[in-house]
Design a protein around this motif. Structure first.
Motif, short mmCIF file in Angstrom:
data_model
loop_
_atom_site.label_atom_id
_atom_site.label_comp_id
_atom_site.label_asym_id
_atom_site.label_seq_id
_atom_site.Cartn_x
_atom_site.Cartn_y
_atom_site.Cartn_z
N GLN A 1 4.46 5.30 -6.64
CA GLN A 1 3.48 3.39 -6.50
C GLN A 1 4.31 2.82 -7.89
O GLN A 1 4.37 1.91 -8.08
CB GLN A 1 2.22 3.74 -6.27
N THR B 1 -3.26 0.29 -4.34
CA THR B 1 -3.77 1.61 -4.60
C THR B 1 -4.74 2.96 -4.21
O THR B 1 -5.36 3.82 -4.27
CB THR B 1 -5.12 1.96 -5.28
N THR B 2 -4.97 1.98 -2.46
CA THR B 2 -5.81 2.66 -1.65
C THR B 2 -4.92 4.03 -1.38
O THR B 2 -5.85 4.72 -0.82
CB THR B 2 -5.77 1.96 0.00
N THR C 1 -7.50 -6.08 -2.10
CA THR C 1 -7.87 -5.46 -1.43
C THR C 1 -9.44 -5.15 -0.69
O THR C 1 -10.12 -6.73 -0.24
CB THR C 1 -8.94 -4.20 -2.85
N GLU D 1 -3.68 -4.60 -1.82
CA GLU D 1 -3.73 -2.74 -0.88
C GLU D 1 -3.22 -1.61 -2.20
O GLU D 1 -2.50 -0.69 -1.87
CB GLU D 1 -3.85 -2.30 -0.37
N VAL E 1 -8.54 8.73 -6.41
CA VAL E 1 -9.32 8.21 -7.79
C VAL E 1 -8.00 8.16 -8.56
O VAL E 1 -8.61 7.59 -9.52
CB VAL E 1 -10.62 8.75 -7.67
N GLY F 1 1.47 8.98 -6.90
CA GLY F 1 1.22 8.32 -7.73
C GLY F 1 2.86 7.45 -9.01
O GLY F 1 2.77 6.06 -8.77
N LEU G 1 -3.89 6.12 -2.52
CA LEU G 1 -4.22 7.49 -4.21
C LEU G 1 -4.81 8.11 -3.98
O LEU G 1 -5.87 7.45 -4.21
CB LEU G 1 -3.37 6.44 -5.72
N GLN H 1 -5.15 6.26 -9.40
CA GLN H 1 -5.67 4.90 -8.71
C GLN H 1 -6.32 4.19 -10.04
O GLN H 1 -5.63 2.87 -10.17
CB GLN H 1 -7.20 4.80 -7.33
N VAL I 1 -12.45 -2.23 -6.82
CA VAL I 1 -11.13 -2.34 -7.75
C VAL I 1 -10.77 -3.37 -8.54
O VAL I 1 -10.15 -3.60 -9.53
CB VAL I 1 -10.35 -1.76 -5.88
N GLN J 1 0.61 -0.93 -0.02
CA GLN J 1 -0.22 0.05 -0.03
C GLN J 1 1.11 0.76 -0.26
O GLN J 1 0.70 2.30 -1.15
CB GLN J 1 -1.06 -0.43 1.40
#
Ligand code: SF4
Length: 335
Positions: free
Chosen positions: A161, A182-183, A212, A180, A187, A158, A185, A190, A217, A97
């Motif tokens: 990641q 994109t949790t 997730t 997880e 929307v 972002g 980040l 994501q 997602v 995450q």
């Protein structure tokens, strides 16, 4: 397709001063080469512990107490730490995450990518540099040559990641496990990261396990979903089946929180009230019984097995038993 991963009756516990916490209580599933599986559930349901058990990255007090994990035809539950080190980061990549906890702030992104590649592939520095630039390009980082010389704090959330994805994929793993991813980040980012994972699966044929709490997602990336609750898989099936024909009250509750539930639901669902079960003393019957408005006597006494709903679709709920009362699903049937 052929099998890449097979998890057979996996059980994992944590031994604490108050007793044994049975976090994963006998789960089985498999993953084909090039397939993407979503593991969904609230925090504490056992999804991250499942991943850590597969990677053998459990905390010191955690232990696999039963079952087996076969990876690429080998029973890796029998592997020692040295053998696992060769697999982790090489044949199995991972994304967490928070990329800041996995990237080292004192080394440049280029140093971290190349060192990781050299360690596993025993290549020259020049070859590793070339590969790192290629990976940064692949994950959509502009001016990769320049970015190689920068430190993690010089990247946005972002972009960090994306660096983590590049790091996880640089050795071209057969399996990418993303917990997880994109949790943390926003929307838009994501959506971009999920799109990127989908592209990598299609272009490189990487198998993916996406973990997730958010059912929304997984819809785009995965073809199969395992819904976990109380250390068990309570429903498993193809994405379409889980979204349009779910057969477990817990999955109905989860679907109430997807971004556009109106499309799926006949009525507005109230959030699932109550707490997940205490896995120090797991309930004898259905783990969801204390929160389920349909709970019957049998639910409190007997744990429901995963029952066949259709091809590639099983649910562990007594409502699917032929003698159970008929309960109307709050989910609209898919066309
Ligand atoms: Fe609810 Fe019973 Fe089904 Fe469990 S088995 S989800 S308690 S109806």
């Amino acid at each position: 397709m052929s099998k890449l991963l097979e998890v057979k009756d996996l059980k994992t516990s944590f031994f604490t001063h108050v007793g044994e916490v049975k976090s994963v209580r006998g789960i089985s599933f498999s993953l084909e080469k090039g397939e993407a599986l979503g593991i969904v559930g609230e925090s504490g349901c056992g999804k991250s512990v499942t991943m850590m058990s597969i990677m053998r990255l459990l905390q010191e007090n955690g232990k696999i107490t039963g079952g087996e994990v076969d990876f690429d035809g080998k029973n890796i539950t029998k592997f020692n730490e040295k053998e696992m080190e060769k697999i982790r980061g090489n044949e199995m990549g991972m994304i967490f995450q928070d990329p800041m906890t996995s990237l080292n702030p004192v080394f440049t992104v280029g140093q971290q990518l190349t060192e990781h590649y050299i360690k596993h592939k025993k290549v020259s520095k020049a070859e590793a540099d070339k590969k790192a630039i290629e990976m940064l390009n692949l994950v959509g980082i502009p001016s990769p040559e320049k970015r190689m010389k920068q430190y993690p704090h010089e990247f946005s959330g972002g972009m960090r990641q994306r660096v983590m994805i590049a790091m996880a994929l640089i050795c071209e793993p057969k399996l990418l496990i993303a917990d997880e991813p994109t949790t943390a980040l926003d929307v838009t980012i994501q959506a971009q990261i999920l799109e990127l994972m989908k592209k990598l699966k299609d272009e490189l044929g990487t198998s993916i396990i996406l973990i997730t709490h958010d059912l929304g997602v997984v819809a785009d990336v995965c073809s199969k979903i395992n819904v976990m609750y109380g250390g068990l898989i309570v429903e498993t099936g193809d994405v379409r089946e889980i979204f349009y024909n779910p057969r477990h009250p817990y999955t109905w509750g989860l679907l109430g929180s997807v971004p556009n539930p109106k499309k799926l639901l006949k009525e507005k669902l109230t959030p699932i009230e109550g707490q997940p079960p205490d896995l120090l003393n797991p309930p004898a019957g259905c783990p969801f019984a204390a929160r389920c408005k349909y709970a019957m006597k049998v639910c409190l006494e007997n744990q429901p097995p995963l029952m066949e709903i259709g091809e590639n679709h099983r649910a562990a709920c007594w409502l699917n038993h032929p003698n159970a009362p008929k309960v109307e699903s709050p989910i609209k049937k898919g066309e």
